[in-house]
Scaffold this motif. Sequence first.
Motif, PDB file in Angstrom:
ATOM      1  N   GLY A  49      -8.063 -16.234  -1.360  1.00 22.86           N
ATOM      2  CA  GLY A  49      -6.795 -15.566  -1.628  1.00 22.86           C
ATOM      3  C   GLY A  49      -6.818 -14.114  -1.175  1.00 22.86           C
ATOM      4  N   GLY A  50      -7.901 -13.414  -1.465  1.00 20.61           N
ATOM      5  CA  GLY A  50      -8.034 -12.024  -1.042  1.00 20.61           C
ATOM      6  C   GLY A  50      -8.065 -11.889   0.467  1.00 20.61           C
ATOM      7  N   LEU A  51      -8.791 -12.789   1.126  1.00 24.05           N
ATOM      8  CA  LEU A  51      -8.853 -12.767   2.588  1.00 24.05           C
ATOM      9  C   LEU A  51      -7.473 -13.001   3.194  1.00 24.05           C
ATOM     10  N   MET A  52      -6.775 -13.989   2.686  1.00 22.43           N
ATOM     11  CA  MET A  52      -5.433 -14.288   3.219  1.00 22.43           C
ATOM     12  C   MET A  52      -4.458 -13.150   2.946  1.00 22.43           C
ATOM     13  N   PHE A  53      -4.547 -12.553   1.769  1.00 20.68           N
ATOM     14  CA  PHE A  53      -3.629 -11.467   1.442  1.00 20.68           C
ATOM     15  C   PHE A  53      -3.946 -10.222   2.263  1.00 20.68           C
ATOM     16  N   ALA A  54      -5.229  -9.935   2.472  1.00 19.03           N
ATOM     17  CA  ALA A  54      -5.608  -8.789   3.315  1.00 19.03           C
ATOM     18  C   ALA A  54      -5.134  -9.021   4.746  1.00 19.03           C
ATOM     19  N   ALA A  55      -5.271 -10.244   5.241  1.00 21.79           N
ATOM     20  CA  ALA A  55      -4.781 -10.564   6.589  1.00 21.79           C
ATOM     21  C   ALA A  55      -3.266 -10.404   6.660  1.00 21.79           C
ATOM     22  N   LEU A  56      -2.571 -10.797   5.595  1.00 25.13           N
ATOM     23  CA  LEU A  56      -1.116 -10.632   5.542  1.00 25.13           C
ATOM     24  C   LEU A  56      -0.731  -9.158   5.608  1.00 25.13           C
ATOM     25  N   HIS A  58      -2.410  -6.685   6.942  1.00 21.80           N
ATOM     26  CA  HIS A  58      -2.649  -6.192   8.307  1.00 21.80           C
ATOM     27  C   HIS A  58      -1.563  -6.703   9.260  1.00 21.80           C
ATOM     28  N   ALA A  59      -1.132  -7.934   9.072  1.00 23.27           N
ATOM     29  CA  ALA A  59      -0.076  -8.493   9.922  1.00 23.27           C
ATOM     30  C   ALA A  59       1.253  -7.778   9.685  1.00 23.27           C
ATOM     31  N   THR A  63       3.397  -5.818  12.494  1.00 24.28           N
ATOM     32  CA  THR A  63       4.815  -6.126  12.693  1.00 24.28           C
ATOM     33  C   THR A  63       5.674  -4.877  12.525  1.00 24.28           C
ATOM     34  N   TYR A  64       5.340  -4.054  11.550  1.00 27.78           N
ATOM     35  CA  TYR A  64       6.069  -2.806  11.324  1.00 27.78           C
ATOM     36  C   TYR A  64       5.992  -1.909  12.564  1.00 27.78           C
ATOM     37  N   PHE A  65       4.800  -1.744  13.107  1.00 27.76           N
ATOM     38  CA  PHE A  65       4.653  -0.877  14.277  1.00 27.76           C
ATOM     39  C   PHE A  65       5.320  -1.477  15.517  1.00 27.76           C
ATOM     40  N   MET A  66       5.269  -2.786  15.639  1.00 28.02           N
ATOM     41  CA  MET A  66       5.967  -3.420  16.767  1.00 28.02           C
ATOM     42  C   MET A  66       7.473  -3.220  16.645  1.00 28.02           C
ATOM     43  N   GLY A  67       8.008  -3.413  15.452  1.00 28.28           N
ATOM     44  CA  GLY A  67       9.447  -3.289  15.241  1.00 28.28           C
ATOM     45  C   GLY A  67       9.945  -1.866  15.390  1.00 28.28           C
ATOM     46  N   THR A  68       9.253  -0.920  14.761  1.00 24.45           N
ATOM     47  CA  THR A  68       9.712   0.466  14.858  1.00 24.45           C
ATOM     48  C   THR A  68       9.503   1.014  16.259  1.00 24.45           C
ATOM     49  N   GLY A  69       8.441   0.580  16.925  1.00 26.37           N
ATOM     50  CA  GLY A  69       8.225   1.017  18.308  1.00 26.37           C
ATOM     51  C   GLY A  69       9.329   0.530  19.223  1.00 26.37           C
ATOM     52  N   ARG A  70       9.722  -0.709  19.035  1.00 26.57           N
ATOM     53  CA  ARG A  70      10.827  -1.268  19.826  1.00 26.57           C
ATOM     54  C   ARG A  70      12.141  -0.559  19.510  1.00 26.57           C
ATOM     55  N   TRP A  71      12.382  -0.254  18.241  1.00 25.95           N
ATOM     56  CA  TRP A  71      13.596   0.441  17.844  1.00 25.95           C
ATOM     57  C   TRP A  71      13.638   1.840  18.475  1.00 25.95           C
ATOM     58  N   ILE A  72      12.515   2.550  18.452  1.00 24.40           N
ATOM     59  CA  ILE A  72      12.464   3.877  19.064  1.00 24.40           C
ATOM     60  C   ILE A  72      12.704   3.783  20.567  1.00 24.40           C
ATOM     61  N   GLU A  73      12.109   2.771  21.198  1.00 20.48           N
ATOM     62  CA  GLU A  73      12.296   2.580  22.636  1.00 20.48           C
ATOM     63  C   GLU A  73      13.771   2.322  22.972  1.00 20.48           C
ATOM     64  N   ILE A  96      -4.459   1.997  15.838  1.00 13.84           N
ATOM     65  CA  ILE A  96      -4.751   1.276  14.602  1.00 13.84           C
ATOM     66  C   ILE A  96      -5.084  -0.196  14.877  1.00 13.84           C
ATOM     67  N   LEU A  97      -4.641  -0.735  16.003  1.00 11.82           N
ATOM     68  CA  LEU A  97      -4.842  -2.148  16.322  1.00 11.82           C
ATOM     69  C   LEU A  97      -6.316  -2.561  16.377  1.00 11.82           C
ATOM     70  N   PRO A  98      -7.211  -1.815  17.055  1.00  6.08           N
ATOM     71  CA  PRO A  98      -8.625  -2.236  17.049  1.00  6.08           C
ATOM     72  C   PRO A  98      -9.247  -2.235  15.650  1.00  6.08           C
ATOM     73  N   ALA A  99      -8.852  -1.279  14.817  1.00  7.19           N
ATOM     74  CA  ALA A  99      -9.393  -1.234  13.454  1.00  7.19           C
ATOM     75  C   ALA A  99      -8.943  -2.460  12.664  1.00  7.19           C
ATOM     76  N   MET A 100      -7.672  -2.844  12.821  1.00  3.71           N
ATOM     77  CA  MET A 100      -7.174  -4.037  12.121  1.00  3.71           C
ATOM     78  C   MET A 100      -7.875  -5.288  12.624  1.00  3.71           C
ATOM     79  N   ALA A 101      -8.047  -5.399  13.933  1.00  2.00           N
ATOM     80  CA  ALA A 101      -8.720  -6.577  14.493  1.00  2.00           C
ATOM     81  C   ALA A 101     -10.169  -6.641  14.011  1.00  2.00           C
ATOM     82  N   GLY A 102     -10.845  -5.498  13.978  1.00  2.00           N
ATOM     83  CA  GLY A 102     -12.226  -5.468  13.487  1.00  2.00           C
ATOM     84  C   GLY A 102     -12.315  -5.851  12.028  1.00  2.00           C
ATOM     85  N   CYS A 103     -11.362  -5.372  11.238  1.00  2.00           N
ATOM     86  CA  CYS A 103     -11.351  -5.693   9.815  1.00  2.00           C
ATOM     87  C   CYS A 103     -11.095  -7.186   9.592  1.00  2.00           C
ATOM     88  N   LEU A 104     -10.166  -7.746  10.340  1.00  2.00           N
ATOM     89  CA  LEU A 104      -9.909  -9.186  10.232  1.00  2.00           C
ATOM     90  C   LEU A 104     -11.143  -9.992  10.626  1.00  2.00           C
TER      91      LEU A 104
END
Length: 184
Positions: A49-56, A58-59, A63-73, A96-104
């Motif tokens: 449960g903790g692993l899945m929630f931590a992955a959620l 990070h996801a 998604t937040y950075f993808m969405g706001t980046g697209r909105w700014i663009e 932040i992406l490499p850190a998230m991938a490493g953590c996952l």
Amino acid sequence: MNRIFLTLASLSTLLLVAAFVLGMNIDDPASATDASLASVRVHFLTAVGGLMFAALVHAIVLTYFMGTGRWIEETGHVYPLPARIHQESRGLKYRILPAMAGCLTLLIVTGALGAIADPATRLGGQGWWGIPASTLHFSAAAFTLCVNVIVNYYQYAAIEYNGRLIEEVLQEVRRVRLEKGLPV
């Protein structure tokens, strides 16, 4: 987004800490007593449960950075925004992406080492290089927990900075609309 992230990251960290503490309290999983099997079961379910929630979490950040980046663009195509804003937003995401991938990856490796440490598996809890699998799992879990907290801190800082960029965009859009006599 700051409060939402802080709540979700805190909850995922609490679940991972609970799994860690539950794992520390397992007596001898090889004894196969009802109490030890129940402890292993609760530890396993909490850890998954903790692993899945931590992955959620990070996801959601990705998604937040993808969405706001697209909105700014897209906002930059309609309103004359400084190029720096889009570059900084994109830079935040890519930093932040490499850190998230490493953590996952660490979360998954820790779970796999936990499966290997289970004496009921084919390996029977054997480790490698003379190190028991339970010791490898414990070390990986402690390291992963620390890394996850550090990555969550950097994610929070990036979200905070991105929020300031979004405010800057909104102020610029407001200024342009007021200059042109458009409703704000």
